[in-house]
Design a protein around this motif. Structure first.
Motif, mmCIF file in Angstrom:
data_model
loop_
_atom_site.group_PDB
_atom_site.id
_atom_site.type_symbol
_atom_site.label_atom_id
_atom_site.label_comp_id
_atom_site.label_asym_id
_atom_site.label_seq_id
_atom_site.Cartn_x
_atom_site.Cartn_y
_atom_site.Cartn_z
ATOM 1 N N TRP A 170 86.912 65.607 -5.893
ATOM 2 C CA TRP A 170 86.175 64.384 -6.230
ATOM 3 C C TRP A 170 86.389 63.995 -7.682
ATOM 4 O O TRP A 170 86.640 62.843 -7.998
ATOM 5 C CB TRP A 170 84.691 64.613 -5.934
ATOM 6 C CG TRP A 170 83.868 63.365 -5.816
ATOM 7 C CD1 TRP A 170 82.914 62.936 -6.682
ATOM 8 C CD2 TRP A 170 83.895 62.395 -4.763
ATOM 9 N NE1 TRP A 170 82.343 61.765 -6.236
ATOM 10 C CE2 TRP A 170 82.922 61.411 -5.052
ATOM 11 C CE3 TRP A 170 84.640 62.271 -3.586
ATOM 12 C CZ2 TRP A 170 82.680 60.320 -4.230
ATOM 13 C CZ3 TRP A 170 84.403 61.172 -2.765
ATOM 14 C CH2 TRP A 170 83.436 60.219 -3.093
ATOM 15 N N SER A 190 91.300 68.259 -10.146
ATOM 16 C CA SER A 190 92.552 68.468 -9.420
ATOM 17 C C SER A 190 92.930 69.946 -9.481
ATOM 18 O O SER A 190 92.603 70.644 -10.450
ATOM 19 C CB SER A 190 93.679 67.635 -10.030
ATOM 20 O OG SER A 190 93.358 66.259 -10.020
ATOM 21 N N GLY A 244 91.679 58.157 0.113
ATOM 22 C CA GLY A 244 90.717 58.273 -0.974
ATOM 23 C C GLY A 244 89.510 57.409 -0.701
ATOM 24 O O GLY A 244 89.233 57.053 0.449
ATOM 25 N N SER A 290 91.800 61.292 -3.683
ATOM 26 C CA SER A 290 90.375 61.561 -3.775
ATOM 27 C C SER A 290 89.653 60.289 -4.177
ATOM 28 O O SER A 290 90.106 59.196 -3.862
ATOM 29 C CB SER A 290 90.101 62.696 -4.762
ATOM 30 O OG SER A 290 88.737 63.068 -4.732
ATOM 31 N N ARG A 291 88.557 60.431 -4.887
ATOM 32 C CA ARG A 291 87.682 59.291 -5.202
ATOM 33 C C ARG A 291 88.457 58.165 -5.893
ATOM 34 O O ARG A 291 88.611 57.076 -5.354
ATOM 35 C CB ARG A 291 86.521 59.773 -6.067
ATOM 36 C CG ARG A 291 85.541 58.678 -6.468
ATOM 37 C CD ARG A 291 84.400 59.302 -7.267
ATOM 38 N NE ARG A 291 83.532 58.302 -7.856
ATOM 39 C CZ ARG A 291 82.473 57.750 -7.260
ATOM 40 N NH1 ARG A 291 82.182 58.101 -6.021
ATOM 41 N NH2 ARG A 291 81.724 56.865 -7.875
#
Length: 230
Positions: free
Chosen positions: A215, A218, A101, A149-150
């Motif tokens: 980002w 989901s 991430g 992710s982020r």
């Protein structure tokens, strides 16, 4: 395809072929050749494209983070390079799957537990060693897929259930970066982590076979039964 940040799109190394897998970080790209060698190109602000010797053979999976890179070797070793602020790979870690991430990394270990490490602003890492949902960190659930992710993380268990944690839990304790990316439709929220340490986690859905962490969103793919007849 997409915006070419410092050669991340158009800077494909000349002669690169026999590629079996690809991965993308925020501003860099990665490829894994059939011979198990990792090749990186694009933005190299923290050395995320400087492939170490250990990742030049025997690699079976690659993942690109924000400004770091990960490689999983056939012997279970995890190689990490790039962002110097990220905690190093846990000593003795043997993994069978990895994900990355923004400033953090995660793995499914060969003992079927999930571990995470790195910069941890929104609860998806293991600074308090409780941020990965306990059913996943203690091995009571068999995890078959992970996605990062982020600022949030996902996991898929063998019974087709999705777990989500980190930012995006509908303003439950954490309000930053909240786009609902952990609000699993029809899911259940569990708060067995104190508010000071993190927001807990969600789990839900059924018959899921694939997960993806974007980002700020989901995605889960469910199995489809096709019935044919005469």
């Amino acid at each position: 395809m997409g915006k070419d940040y410092e050669g991340s799109v158009n800077g494909i190394p000349a002669g690169l072929n026999n590629v079996s897998k690809v991965a993308a970080g925020t501003y860099h790209s990665m490829a894994l050749t059939n011979s198990g060698q990792v090749v990186c190109w694009g933005k190299n602000s923290t050395g995320q494209c400087n492939v170490p010797v250990d990742a030049q053979s025997g690699v079976v999976q690659i993942e690109g983070g924000h400004i770091h890179s990960l490689a999983l070797k056939s012997n279970g070793d995890v190689i990490q390079w790039g962002d110097p602020q990220i905690q190093p790979v846990p000593t003795g870690l043997k993994a069978k799957k990895i994900t990355a991430g923004r400033g953090w990394s995660m793995a499914i270990t060969t003992s079927n537990t999930v571990v995470a490490w790195g910069i941890d602003p929104y609860g998806q890492g293991t600074y308090a060693e409780l941020r990965v949902p306990p059913p996943l960190s203690n091995g009571s659930k068999q995890v078959i897929e992970i996605a990062g992710s982020r600022h949030h993380a996902l996991a898929l268990t063998s019974d087709g259930v999705v777990y989500a944690w980190g930012a995006g839990q509908g303003s439950i304790f954490w309000t930053a970066e909240d786009y609902g990316q952990c609000l699993i439709p029809g899911g259940t929220h569990v708060n067995d982590i104190t508010p000071q340490d993190g927001p807990g986690y969600f789990y839900g859905l059924s018959n899921v076979v694939k997960i993806y962490a974007g980002w700020k969103h989901s995605v889960a793919l469910k199995s489809v039964s096709i019935v044919t007849g005469k």
